[in-house]
Design a protein around this motif. Structure first.
Motif, PDB file in Angstrom:
ATOM      1  N   PHE A  34      -1.793  12.158  -7.656  1.00 27.11           N
ATOM      2  CA  PHE A  34      -1.901  10.799  -7.120  1.00 27.11           C
ATOM      3  C   PHE A  34      -3.307  10.207  -7.216  1.00 27.11           C
ATOM      4  O   PHE A  34      -3.467   9.030  -7.537  1.00 27.11           O
ATOM      5  CB  PHE A  34      -1.420  10.788  -5.663  1.00 27.11           C
ATOM      6  CG  PHE A  34      -0.228   9.906  -5.421  1.00 27.11           C
ATOM      7  CD1 PHE A  34       0.896   9.995  -6.240  1.00 27.11           C
ATOM      8  CD2 PHE A  34      -0.211   8.986  -4.385  1.00 27.11           C
ATOM      9  CE1 PHE A  34       2.003   9.182  -6.020  1.00 27.11           C
ATOM     10  CE2 PHE A  34       0.884   8.171  -4.159  1.00 27.11           C
ATOM     11  CZ  PHE A  34       1.988   8.264  -4.977  1.00 27.11           C
ATOM     12  N   ASP A  40      -0.604   0.788  -7.570  1.00 30.83           N
ATOM     13  CA  ASP A  40       0.474   1.049  -6.608  1.00 30.83           C
ATOM     14  C   ASP A  40       1.839   1.098  -7.267  1.00 30.83           C
ATOM     15  O   ASP A  40       2.699   1.903  -6.883  1.00 30.83           O
ATOM     16  CB  ASP A  40       0.471  -0.027  -5.515  1.00 30.83           C
ATOM     17  CG  ASP A  40      -0.613   0.210  -4.472  1.00 30.83           C
ATOM     18  OD1 ASP A  40      -1.129   1.348  -4.416  1.00 30.83           O
ATOM     19  OD2 ASP A  40      -0.941  -0.730  -3.732  1.00 30.83           O
ATOM     20  N   ARG A  43       2.224   4.411  -8.882  1.00 28.05           N
ATOM     21  CA  ARG A  43       2.445   5.432  -7.853  1.00 28.05           C
ATOM     22  C   ARG A  43       3.887   5.392  -7.342  1.00 28.05           C
ATOM     23  O   ARG A  43       4.490   6.437  -7.062  1.00 28.05           O
ATOM     24  CB  ARG A  43       1.460   5.230  -6.697  1.00 28.05           C
ATOM     25  CG  ARG A  43       0.034   5.644  -7.022  1.00 28.05           C
ATOM     26  CD  ARG A  43      -0.891   5.551  -5.820  1.00 28.05           C
ATOM     27  NE  ARG A  43      -2.169   6.195  -6.071  1.00 28.05           N
ATOM     28  CZ  ARG A  43      -3.120   6.377  -5.164  1.00 28.05           C
ATOM     29  NH1 ARG A  43      -2.912   5.942  -3.916  1.00 28.05           N
ATOM     30  NH2 ARG A  43      -4.253   6.986  -5.480  1.00 28.05           N
ATOM     31  N   ASP A  44       4.437   4.177  -7.229  1.00 34.83           N
ATOM     32  CA  ASP A  44       5.853   4.060  -6.848  1.00 34.83           C
ATOM     33  C   ASP A  44       6.741   4.772  -7.857  1.00 34.83           C
ATOM     34  O   ASP A  44       7.687   5.486  -7.491  1.00 34.83           O
ATOM     35  CB  ASP A  44       6.261   2.586  -6.762  1.00 34.83           C
ATOM     36  CG  ASP A  44       5.639   1.874  -5.572  1.00 34.83           C
ATOM     37  OD1 ASP A  44       5.127   2.560  -4.663  1.00 34.83           O
ATOM     38  OD2 ASP A  44       5.655   0.624  -5.555  1.00 34.83           O
ATOM     39  N   ARG A 104       5.958   5.811   3.256  1.00 35.59           N
ATOM     40  CA  ARG A 104       5.125   5.035   2.347  1.00 35.59           C
ATOM     41  C   ARG A 104       5.836   3.772   1.867  1.00 35.59           C
ATOM     42  O   ARG A 104       5.236   2.699   1.780  1.00 35.59           O
ATOM     43  CB  ARG A 104       4.722   5.890   1.147  1.00 35.59           C
ATOM     44  CG  ARG A 104       3.826   5.157   0.151  1.00 35.59           C
ATOM     45  CD  ARG A 104       3.465   6.043  -1.025  1.00 35.59           C
ATOM     46  NE  ARG A 104       2.623   5.311  -1.957  1.00 35.59           N
ATOM     47  CZ  ARG A 104       3.078   4.520  -2.913  1.00 35.59           C
ATOM     48  NH1 ARG A 104       4.391   4.367  -3.063  1.00 35.59           N
ATOM     49  NH2 ARG A 104       2.251   3.878  -3.702  1.00 35.59           N
ATOM     50  N   ARG A 112      -0.449   1.083   3.472  1.00 37.40           N
ATOM     51  CA  ARG A 112       0.158   2.059   2.576  1.00 37.40           C
ATOM     52  C   ARG A 112      -0.832   3.158   2.180  1.00 37.40           C
ATOM     53  O   ARG A 112      -0.451   4.300   1.933  1.00 37.40           O
ATOM     54  CB  ARG A 112       0.702   1.358   1.331  1.00 37.40           C
ATOM     55  CG  ARG A 112       1.457   2.275   0.385  1.00 37.40           C
ATOM     56  CD  ARG A 112       2.110   1.522  -0.746  1.00 37.40           C
ATOM     57  NE  ARG A 112       3.211   0.692  -0.261  1.00 37.40           N
ATOM     58  CZ  ARG A 112       4.006  -0.004  -1.059  1.00 37.40           C
ATOM     59  NH1 ARG A 112       3.794   0.007  -2.368  1.00 37.40           N
ATOM     60  NH2 ARG A 112       4.981  -0.725  -0.565  1.00 37.40           N
ATOM     61  N   HIS A 113      -2.110   2.803   2.135  1.00 39.35           N
ATOM     62  CA  HIS A 113      -3.111   3.793   1.721  1.00 39.35           C
ATOM     63  C   HIS A 113      -3.136   4.991   2.675  1.00 39.35           C
ATOM     64  O   HIS A 113      -3.494   6.107   2.280  1.00 39.35           O
ATOM     65  CB  HIS A 113      -4.503   3.150   1.663  1.00 39.35           C
ATOM     66  CG  HIS A 113      -5.066   2.789   3.002  1.00 39.35           C
ATOM     67  ND1 HIS A 113      -5.929   3.618   3.692  1.00 39.35           N
ATOM     68  CD2 HIS A 113      -4.881   1.691   3.790  1.00 39.35           C
ATOM     69  CE1 HIS A 113      -6.247   3.050   4.830  1.00 39.35           C
ATOM     70  NE2 HIS A 113      -5.648   1.883   4.923  1.00 39.35           N
ATOM     71  N   TRP A 115      -0.533   6.451   4.064  1.00 39.82           N
ATOM     72  CA  TRP A 115       0.521   7.375   3.654  1.00 39.82           C
ATOM     73  C   TRP A 115       0.249   7.964   2.284  1.00 39.82           C
ATOM     74  O   TRP A 115       0.676   9.082   1.995  1.00 39.82           O
ATOM     75  CB  TRP A 115       1.881   6.669   3.712  1.00 39.82           C
ATOM     76  CG  TRP A 115       2.180   6.191   5.096  1.00 39.82           C
ATOM     77  CD1 TRP A 115       2.222   4.912   5.547  1.00 39.82           C
ATOM     78  CD2 TRP A 115       2.415   7.015   6.241  1.00 39.82           C
ATOM     79  NE1 TRP A 115       2.491   4.880   6.886  1.00 39.82           N
ATOM     80  CE2 TRP A 115       2.614   6.154   7.346  1.00 39.82           C
ATOM     81  CE3 TRP A 115       2.488   8.393   6.440  1.00 39.82           C
ATOM     82  CZ2 TRP A 115       2.882   6.637   8.617  1.00 39.82           C
ATOM     83  CZ3 TRP A 115       2.745   8.880   7.710  1.00 39.82           C
ATOM     84  CH2 TRP A 115       2.940   7.998   8.782  1.00 39.82           C
ATOM     85  N   ASP A 116      -0.459   7.212   1.439  1.00 39.27           N
ATOM     86  CA  ASP A 116      -0.901   7.800   0.166  1.00 39.27           C
ATOM     87  C   ASP A 116      -1.801   9.007   0.422  1.00 39.27           C
ATOM     88  O   ASP A 116      -1.655  10.056  -0.210  1.00 39.27           O
ATOM     89  CB  ASP A 116      -1.663   6.762  -0.671  1.00 39.27           C
ATOM     90  CG  ASP A 116      -0.750   5.763  -1.352  1.00 39.27           C
ATOM     91  OD1 ASP A 116       0.476   5.985  -1.360  1.00 39.27           O
ATOM     92  OD2 ASP A 116      -1.258   4.753  -1.874  1.00 39.27           O
ATOM     93  N   LYS A 117      -2.738   8.850   1.355  1.00 40.22           N
ATOM     94  CA  LYS A 117      -3.652   9.952   1.669  1.00 40.22           C
ATOM     95  C   LYS A 117      -2.901  11.118   2.303  1.00 40.22           C
ATOM     96  O   LYS A 117      -3.199  12.297   2.034  1.00 40.22           O
ATOM     97  CB  LYS A 117      -4.761   9.465   2.600  1.00 40.22           C
ATOM     98  CG  LYS A 117      -5.743   8.497   1.941  1.00 40.22           C
ATOM     99  CD  LYS A 117      -6.818   8.047   2.928  1.00 40.22           C
ATOM    100  CE  LYS A 117      -7.863   7.146   2.257  1.00 40.22           C
ATOM    101  NZ  LYS A 117      -7.274   5.859   1.807  1.00 40.22           N
TER     102      LYS A 117
END
Length: 335
Positions: A34, A40, A43-44, A104, A112-113, A115-117
């Motif tokens: 990731f 984004d 990433r989706d 996310r 959203r960042h 939940w990315d982390k």
């Protein structure tokens, strides 16, 4: 001549763990990759390639743990006593990752960042501590009077820590080649660019582990390098080199499916090398599968249930991957 139930259960557990490594490996690898993808939308797509199957992949981890408890209770007791902390950290990573996976897509864009982390951190944590647990297991678990005789922090040693980073490299390459197979366009191109350096990193750490293990354990060195064993086992490292060369060629030629298949072959060869080093000890360095086994009546009883449920797991796993085959695109999803 009777049926060797301990051998049957050892094969079932080895198969279950291998299935978990393959399936949850590329799944965790996507989280590890990731940070290399900033868009984004891309990433989706990465998450959508495993969205229909990621939770089912962990069925094999549950199966392996339950089988170890039922068929080899001594091994279960010793391994968990030795590795409680890394296994707890691994489960916490899987929990954070699973929650992030669900939340996310529901989070507002400005949050959203977070939940990315969580997804990245959970994937790295789970993978690293799986590798640490594996390294500590290979290093050996002291047993006295059928009880773990080591300390709770014995896993904090150079070899297990290195194995943690080695597994991150392996899962990253699995995730990378999975995305080559499942995506198109710029994201696929980026994964093609990443696959080559990741393959070299994996080859390097595999070489280090392969040398470190026999140098640290005389009995493993004796098994690999004594004659005629050397001639029997020499095909394993040779096949690793051949597979590695084939992987580089298929990545260079922008193939879709071959890189992932060849990465699976590399993982399998590494797994087989581990089996050669440790067999038949289920608690290295000295407790065999027969010494750690449950009574035959118990093994036979639970084997009936296992032979009933494992075909269903295989069928729904195969069906889910068949239904969600093909590429994933931002506008159409699977097609």
């Amino acid at each position: 001549m009777g049926i060797d139930l301990s051998l049957i259960w050892a094969v079932i557990i080895v198969f279950g763990i291998m299935m978990y490594v393959i399936m949850d490996g590329f799944d965790l690898g996507i989280g590890i990759l990731f940070p290399f993808v900033k868009d984004d939308g891309e990433r989706d797509i990465m998450m959508n390639t495993v969205a229909p199957v990621w939770d089912g992949n962990e069925t094999w981890l549950v199966l392996g743990g339950a089988a170890l408890f039922g068929a080899f209770p001594l091994a279960y007791a010793v391994v968990l006593s030795a590795l409680y902390l890394p296994l707890i950290f691994m489960l916490l990573g899987l929990i954070f990752r699973g929650v992030a996976f669900e939340f996310r897509f529901k989070a507002k864009e400005r949050k959203r960042h977070i939940w990315d982390k969580a997804f990245i951190g959970g994937s790295l944590t789970a993978t690293f501590f799986q590798g640490v647990a594996l390294g500590a297991y290979i290093d050996g678990l002291p047993v006295v009077n059928r009880t773990y005789a080591g300390g709770s922090l014995d896993w904090l040693a150079p070899f297990p820590i290195f194995c943690g980073f080695a597994l991150i490299a392996a899962y990253a390459l699995l995730g990378c080649t999975w995305l080559i197979m499942k995506t198109e366009g710029r994201l696929q191109g980026q994964m093609h660019d990443l696959a080559r350096p990741l393959a070299f990193v994996l080859l390097g750490v595999t070489g280090v582990v392969s040398l470190w293990t026999p140098l640290a354990h005389a009995e493993i060195a004796e098994r690999w390098f004594s004659l005629p064993n050397l001639f029997y086992f020499l095909p394993v490292p040779l096949l690793v080199l051949v597979t590695f060369y084939g992987l580089l060629r298929t990545v260079h030629n922008n193939r879709n499916y071959s890189p992932f298949i060849l990465t699976l072959v590399l993982i399998f060869l590494g797994y087989s090398g581990l089996g050669i080093s440790l067999w038949p000890n289920i608690i290295p360095p000295s407790v065999s599968i027969w010494q750690a086994a449950a009574p035959p009546q118990s093994q036979g009883f639970i084997l009936v249930g296992a032979l009933f449920i494992i075909p269903f797991i295989l069928m729904y796993t195969a069906w889910s991957y068949y239904v969600f085959r093909g590429k994933v695109t931002p506008d159409q999803g699977y097609h």
